[in-house]
Design an enzyme around this catalytic site. Sequence first.
Site, PDB file in Angstrom:
ATOM      1  N   GLU A  69       1.135  -1.178  -0.154  1.00 26.90           N
ATOM      2  CA  GLU A  69       0.389   0.234   0.038  1.00 26.90           C
ATOM      3  C   GLU A  69       0.966   1.999   0.255  1.00 26.90           C
ATOM      4  O   GLU A  69       2.019   1.028   0.342  1.00 26.90           O
ATOM      5  CB  GLU A  69      -0.934  -0.215   1.402  1.00 26.90           C
TER       6      GLU A  69
ATOM      7  N   CYS B 289       3.591   8.612   1.178  1.00 28.27           N
ATOM      8  CA  CYS B 289       3.603   7.460   1.496  1.00 28.27           C
ATOM      9  C   CYS B 289       3.940   6.719   1.445  1.00 28.27           C
ATOM     10  O   CYS B 289       3.241   5.886   0.803  1.00 28.27           O
ATOM     11  CB  CYS B 289       3.151   7.529   2.968  1.00 28.27           C
TER      12      CYS B 289
ATOM     13  N   CYS C 110       6.228  -7.247   6.805  1.00 24.35           N
ATOM     14  CA  CYS C 110       7.387  -6.749   7.749  1.00 24.35           C
ATOM     15  C   CYS C 110       8.732  -8.241   8.455  1.00 24.35           C
ATOM     16  O   CYS C 110       7.781  -8.438   8.795  1.00 24.35           O
ATOM     17  CB  CYS C 110       7.385  -5.497   8.510  1.00 24.35           C
TER      18      CYS C 110
ATOM     19  N   CYS D 215       6.894  -4.759  15.599  1.00 25.30           N
ATOM     20  CA  CYS D 215       6.173  -3.702  16.641  1.00 25.30           C
ATOM     21  C   CYS D 215       4.364  -4.064  17.079  1.00 25.30           C
ATOM     22  O   CYS D 215       3.786  -4.309  15.932  1.00 25.30           O
ATOM     23  CB  CYS D 215       6.012  -2.799  15.860  1.00 25.30           C
TER      24      CYS D 215
ATOM     25  N   CYS E 207       1.539  -2.264  15.165  1.00 24.19           N
ATOM     26  CA  CYS E 207       1.460  -1.704  14.189  1.00 24.19           C
ATOM     27  C   CYS E 207       0.571  -2.922  13.083  1.00 24.19           C
ATOM     28  O   CYS E 207       1.348  -4.294  13.245  1.00 24.19           O
ATOM     29  CB  CYS E 207       3.037  -2.113  13.086  1.00 24.19           C
TER      30      CYS E 207
ATOM     31  N   CYS F  24      -0.953   6.001  10.062  1.00 22.70           N
ATOM     32  CA  CYS F  24       0.449   5.410  10.511  1.00 22.70           C
ATOM     33  C   CYS F  24       0.099   4.367  10.900  1.00 22.70           C
ATOM     34  O   CYS F  24      -0.691   3.854  12.280  1.00 22.70           O
ATOM     35  CB  CYS F  24       0.902   6.099  11.096  1.00 22.70           C
TER      36      CYS F  24
END
Length: 348
Positions: free
Chosen positions: A95, A108, A115, A119, A122, A341
């Site tokens: 995205e 962004c 990933c 975290c 997230c 975010c």
Amino acid sequence: METTDKKDIRALNRNELREFFLAQGQDAFRGNQVYEWLWKRSAHNFDEMTNISKETRTMLAAHFVINHIEVDQMQRSADGTIKNAVRLHDGLVVESVLIPTEKRTTACVSSQVGCSLDCKFCATARLKRMRNLHPGEIYDQVVAIDRQSRLYYNRPLSNIVFMGMGEPLMNYNNVLTAIEKICAPEGLGMSPRRITVSTSGVPKMIRKMADEMVKFKLAVSLHSAVEKTRTSIMPFNASFGLQELRDALLYWYQKTGSRITYEYVVWEGINDKPEDAAALVAFCRFAPSKVNLIEYNPIDGGEAFRQASDQAIGMYVETLEKSGITVTVRRSRGKDIDAACGQLANKS
Ligand code: SF4
């Protein structure tokens, strides 16, 4: 989805393209022309290369493919933010987000599919890392958002942040090659000062960037300057802790002279106490820096992570300002389309 063993022509740099043409018994200058089509003009197809003969285009197509991205789905938020689900040549999806403000349009972009870090707050962390994006796939996200910016906001893209899916410093070479192409005159010609690479803090790679004297800006998603707290929300902190991060950032500042931005979310019951703010001030002190306090967008109902109260945010602002540290409170954008975010996770 494309299934071919042919090489992506965009993996070749300009010299390699020139050499390819020489090896074919053609003028090396053709390599420059093709290079310009691939990067400056973002050609998706050899047939678009109208100053190249039909015969040469057929020869190129026999050797290579152009692995480009497709914007599969575009969602527009009530606040003007646009989220793109971007399909890669192998069918995987990442995205990217266009964030318009009065003066700027920011892209962004993602650097990895999923990933490798974990975290806890997230959404992307829940997707395992499938692969790194290639330089062309990063570049294409920027091109797509630049086109959207011109179409919907009548202005070119002004800034780029590497804050989408993935940890950019875990895909270091490809991210740097993409930035090189974005900044090159034969690419998009953007100033590196308008690009920010945002990392969760990988000390070894921060030092490497400093050694290479990169010209873009650095942001660090810090979220806590208390070792135990940071490790509980960003478990990789156990492997390279705050002291190591701080040393690397000091090295960055000494080498580049470039101020560091800390991205920081304040969560209820996690880091919303005066001692957390005091630890942040102490962490910031060793080099010129500024702090962005970012509004949090809960994922999955937000049971574990809830945005702290306005009072706690106010306490942070006051503590930082009293210590002479620049602080900005950033309201989140694109919440209604999960583009904010920490929310990028291919839900679309
Ligand atoms: S916050 Fe960034 S580094 Fe951490 S898991 Fe999410 S995408 Fe990866």
